[in-house]
Design a protein around this motif. Structure first.
Motif, mmCIF file in Angstrom:
data_model
loop_
_atom_site.group_PDB
_atom_site.id
_atom_site.type_symbol
_atom_site.label_atom_id
_atom_site.label_comp_id
_atom_site.label_asym_id
_atom_site.label_seq_id
_atom_site.Cartn_x
_atom_site.Cartn_y
_atom_site.Cartn_z
ATOM 1 N N ALA A 143 -1.746 -2.089 7.663
ATOM 2 C CA ALA A 143 -0.334 -1.940 7.323
ATOM 3 C C ALA A 143 -0.137 -1.231 5.992
ATOM 4 O O ALA A 143 0.767 -0.410 5.840
ATOM 5 C CB ALA A 143 0.341 -3.313 7.277
ATOM 6 N N LEU A 187 -0.096 2.347 8.332
ATOM 7 C CA LEU A 187 1.348 2.421 8.527
ATOM 8 C C LEU A 187 2.098 2.637 7.220
ATOM 9 O O LEU A 187 3.310 2.871 7.246
ATOM 10 C CB LEU A 187 1.834 1.136 9.196
ATOM 11 N N ASN A 188 1.408 2.523 6.087
ATOM 12 C CA ASN A 188 2.022 2.699 4.767
ATOM 13 C C ASN A 188 3.245 1.809 4.588
ATOM 14 O O ASN A 188 4.276 2.226 4.063
ATOM 15 C CB ASN A 188 2.369 4.173 4.535
ATOM 16 N N GLN A 189 3.097 0.570 4.994
ATOM 17 C CA GLN A 189 4.150 -0.429 4.802
ATOM 18 C C GLN A 189 3.940 -1.149 3.473
ATOM 19 O O GLN A 189 2.980 -0.900 2.743
ATOM 20 C CB GLN A 189 4.139 -1.421 5.962
ATOM 21 N N ASP A 190 4.859 -2.059 3.177
ATOM 22 C CA ASP A 190 4.774 -2.837 1.939
ATOM 23 C C ASP A 190 4.023 -4.142 2.167
ATOM 24 O O ASP A 190 3.939 -4.662 3.288
ATOM 25 C CB ASP A 190 6.179 -3.179 1.430
ATOM 26 N N GLN A 230 9.654 -8.866 7.601
ATOM 27 C CA GLN A 230 8.416 -8.204 8.024
ATOM 28 C C GLN A 230 7.279 -9.207 8.143
ATOM 29 O O GLN A 230 6.501 -9.163 9.109
ATOM 30 C CB GLN A 230 8.035 -7.116 7.023
ATOM 31 N N ASN A 239 6.606 -8.484 12.225
ATOM 32 C CA ASN A 239 6.557 -7.062 11.898
ATOM 33 C C ASN A 239 6.568 -6.265 13.210
ATOM 34 O O ASN A 239 5.520 -5.885 13.739
ATOM 35 C CB ASN A 239 5.302 -6.766 11.072
ATOM 36 N N ALA A 289 4.796 -2.800 13.252
ATOM 37 C CA ALA A 289 3.335 -2.883 13.307
ATOM 38 C C ALA A 289 2.862 -3.237 14.708
ATOM 39 O O ALA A 289 1.869 -2.678 15.202
ATOM 40 C CB ALA A 289 2.836 -3.908 12.298
#
Length: 423
Positions: free
Chosen positions: A39, A57-60, A74, A78, A81
């Protein structure tokens, strides 16, 4: 085989990610096809250099999220994802692929369970912590600073404030755990669970389905073999996060009672307080791995006073590999590595007087030398090398894949390899 690794972070931000990514690199080095699905980026550049496909995914995560409310959503479920994971799993050939989940609680969320179940691929989970069975992941009451023995999600659990920050955050984790249990049904999905200590299996086995198969795979220890220390032993050393659950205040107090100088390598929320209360303590801050090992090789002993379970504390094994005795709390999994009275000492968890008594014993140079040599000899008789880790891991993969193939043959599902899109 094609090993598809699922983890929260595509870079090393702690022991969990280090094991996941180091094993990915090792498996690729042995000729296996490896994909890492994560993620949170950025991706470790070593992965691409080793020919590993990375889907990030370049999520936080909680450290980067600008909106805590959005991240809470999230963390509970999520959806993005899960959808991305489902697409990736659809590309895989069930005859050669296995999905290995290392982490989901910090970013991916339990939503990955829907994608995993829908894929019908062979899968397994490594229990680096306890999020699969415990809402706060540690069986630990942070406000009370003690191990929690309540049944997860029981009335006693739900009404106990155990979170490190706040009770509302505990409730958010309860919601996530309800999704994990009743929507994603992760405990039922992960029939095969890798554990990293005997204590861990004893704690979680009663809380998982009766058919769960446990596999012990020790984490690899990155220490080069060298002769035991020559010369007089040095200081008593603490390495790690300077926090209450790691037992840092207990070490500081025990050192004062034993009239010795404690040395701390690391940092954390209790560092400033301990520096003020125990001015005799030497606070070195964080050091790189080579610097830590150099300090360990010269130390009289590593003190590991953790008051919670831990999983498999790598610091303990690193010290033993360096030829350094370890004084360890009897409540944590680190005691499994230490022969009490031979390669170090166990002490009663949370008791500074019990720890101080062992500090005094190891002030004797002959005792420290004897235990250090014994620690070195016992560790290197069966080292926890990366090759040993990979040998055991691939053996487990083969077991899980054989079972999955048998299940497919019984149901007639996926009797022929599905079409696989080019990578």
């Amino acid at each position: 085989m094609h090993v598809f690794i699922v983890t929260d972070h595509a870079f090393i931000n702690g022991g969990q990610a280090k094991v996941a990514l180091d094993s990915a690199l090792g498996l690729a080095g042995r000729g296996h096809r490896v994909t890492v699905f994560a993620a949170v980026g950025p991706a470790d550049p070593r992965l691409a250099a080793a020919g590993i496909r990375v889907v990030c995914l370049n999520q936080d995560d909680v450290t980067t999220a600008r909106s805590k409310l959005a991240f809470a959503v999230q963390a509970i479920w999520n959806r993005a994802a899960a959808e991305a994971l489902a697409r990736e799993l659809a590309r895989l050939d069930p005859m050669e692929a296995i999905v290995h989940v290392h982490a989901f609680a910090k970013a991916l969320s339990p939503a990955i369970g829907r994608a995993l179940r829908g894929s019908r691929l062979a899968c397994l989970y490594t229990m680096h912590e306890f999020f699969l069975v415990c809402p706060n992941g540690g069986f630990y009451e942070y406000p009370a600073a003690r191990i929690c023995h309540r049944t997860p999600m029981s009335a006693a659990c739900l009404t106990t404030h155990c979170d490190a920050q706040s009770y509302p955050r505990k409730l958010a984790r309860v919601v996530r755990h309800a999704a994990l249990d009743h929507v994603a049904r992760l405990p039922d999905l992960f029939r095969h669970v890798i554990t990293i200590s005997d204590l861990q299996e004893r704690v979680v086995a009663p809380l998982l389905p009766a058919g769960t198969q446990f596999h012990r795979v020790d984490n690899p220890i990155a220490v080069d073999e060298a002769p035991p220390r020559a010369g007089a032993p040095g200081d008593f050393l603490f390495v790690g996060r300077i926090s209450t659950e790691k037992g840092a205040p207990i070490f500081a107090e025990a050192a004062r009672r034993a009239n010795i100088r404690p040395v701390f390598v690391g940092d954390g929320e209790r560092a400033a307080d301990l520096r003020a209360r125990y001015p005799e303590a030497l606070m070195l801050g964080w050091r790189d791995p080579a610097g830590v090992q150099a300090l360990m090789r010269q130390a009289r002993a590593l003190v590991f006073p953790s008051v919670w379970y831990e999983g498999q504390p790598l610091t303990v094994y690193e010290a033993l590999a360096c030829g350094t005795p370890v004084i360890v709390s009897d409540a944590c999994a680190g005691r499994e590595a230490v022969e009490d009275g031979e390669t170090g000492f166990w002490f009663r968890s949370g008791d500074p007087d019990a720890l101080a008594a062992h500090l005094r014993r190891l002030q004797d140079d002959a005792t420290a030398d004897r235990m250090g040599r014994a620690a070195h000899a016992r560790y290197w008789a069966a080292p926890l090398s990366r090759d040993a880790h990979l040998d055991r891991l691939t053996g487990v993969y083969e077991t899980v894949m054989r079972e999955a193939a048998l299940g497919r043959s019984r149901t007639g599902a996926a009797s022929r390899p599905r079409a696989v899109a080019p990578a």
